[in-house]
Design a protein around this motif. Structure first.
Motif, PDB file in Angstrom:
ATOM      1  N   ARG A 157      -7.813  -3.396   1.512  1.00 44.87           N
ATOM      2  CA  ARG A 157      -8.237  -2.573   0.215  1.00 44.87           C
ATOM      3  C   ARG A 157      -8.199  -1.243   0.629  1.00 44.87           C
ATOM      4  O   ARG A 157      -8.522  -0.817   1.686  1.00 44.87           O
ATOM      5  N   MET A 158      -7.353  -0.424   0.001  1.00 42.95           N
ATOM      6  CA  MET A 158      -7.134   0.960   0.142  1.00 42.95           C
ATOM      7  C   MET A 158      -8.372   1.818  -0.176  1.00 42.95           C
ATOM      8  O   MET A 158      -9.075   1.403  -0.730  1.00 42.95           O
ATOM      9  N   ASP A 159      -8.508   2.866   0.767  1.00 38.72           N
ATOM     10  CA  ASP A 159      -9.538   3.654   0.649  1.00 38.72           C
ATOM     11  C   ASP A 159      -9.737   4.402  -0.741  1.00 38.72           C
ATOM     12  O   ASP A 159      -8.579   4.760  -1.297  1.00 38.72           O
ATOM     13  N   GLY A 160     -10.809   4.293  -1.317  1.00 31.67           N
ATOM     14  CA  GLY A 160     -10.892   4.627  -2.678  1.00 31.67           C
ATOM     15  C   GLY A 160     -10.624   3.599  -3.873  1.00 31.67           C
ATOM     16  O   GLY A 160     -10.857   3.910  -5.050  1.00 31.67           O
ATOM     17  N   LYS A 172      -4.512   3.197  -5.997  1.00 36.18           N
ATOM     18  CA  LYS A 172      -5.259   2.632  -5.309  1.00 36.18           C
ATOM     19  C   LYS A 172      -5.718   1.151  -5.397  1.00 36.18           C
ATOM     20  O   LYS A 172      -6.009   0.871  -6.433  1.00 36.18           O
ATOM     21  N   HIS A 177       0.988  -1.143  -0.006  1.00 34.87           N
ATOM     22  CA  HIS A 177       0.042   0.108   0.044  1.00 34.87           C
ATOM     23  C   HIS A 177       0.875   1.196  -0.065  1.00 34.87           C
ATOM     24  O   HIS A 177       0.454   2.253  -0.614  1.00 34.87           O
ATOM     25  N   PRO A 219     -14.214  -1.300  -5.525  1.00 33.37           N
ATOM     26  CA  PRO A 219     -14.778  -2.218  -4.916  1.00 33.37           C
ATOM     27  C   PRO A 219     -14.260  -3.743  -5.156  1.00 33.37           C
ATOM     28  O   PRO A 219     -13.999  -4.639  -4.270  1.00 33.37           O
TER      29      PRO A 219
END
Length: 146
Positions: A42-45, A25, A16, A48
């Motif tokens: 999972r990184m923000d943004g 991202k 990350h 999905p």
């Protein structure tokens, strides 16, 4: 023995960090030698679906003992077989760049997969994570393991 949960978290955090430095991202999944999830981040943004894609990349790599690029080449010549096997496992196998088999000598510790950037950039993130898990190892050693 597969990577520990602590090692999986270190790998994900370093992957990350590499992604942040490049304004990507991503999601990163680490699985054990049987393709079962150890950790997922999972990184923000991040898109999905990238979390499921990262896990599917890692699972296929662990089960087939081949990096994503090698799996993609095999799938091209055995498409029907790969489609059938994908239905046998918990989630579809996604062959392609961005997943790396993690070995110790001849033994498989598991695999890591990333999704959200290009395949090559996903792989670079996973490699950054591996360098954090195995500090002090030469780039040549990492390449032989990867």
């Amino acid at each position: 023995m597969p990577l520990s949960l602590a090692q999986a978290h270190v790998l994900i955090a370093a992957a990350h960090e590499h992604a942040v430095a490049n304004d990507w991202k991503i999601a990163v999944a680490v699985v054990d030698e049987g393709g079962l999830l150890v950790a997922l981040g999972r990184m923000d943004g991040a898109f999905p679906l990238s979390a499921q894609i990262a896990e599917a990349k890692a699972a296929g790599t662990a089960l087939w003992h081949r990096d994503g690029e090698q799996l993609a080449a095999s799938r091209a010549s055995h498409e029907g077989f790969f489609d059938a096997v994908s239905r046998l496992v918990r989630l579809p196998l996604i062959p392609g760049p961005g997943s790396v088999l993690i070995r110790s000598g001849e033994g498989v510790l598991g695999a890591a997969g990333a999704s959200g950037a290009s395949g090559d950039d996903d792989r670079a993130c996973v490699e950054a994570g591996l360098r954090a898990v195995f500090p002090g190892r030469s780039e040549g050693w990492l390449r032989r393991q990867l």
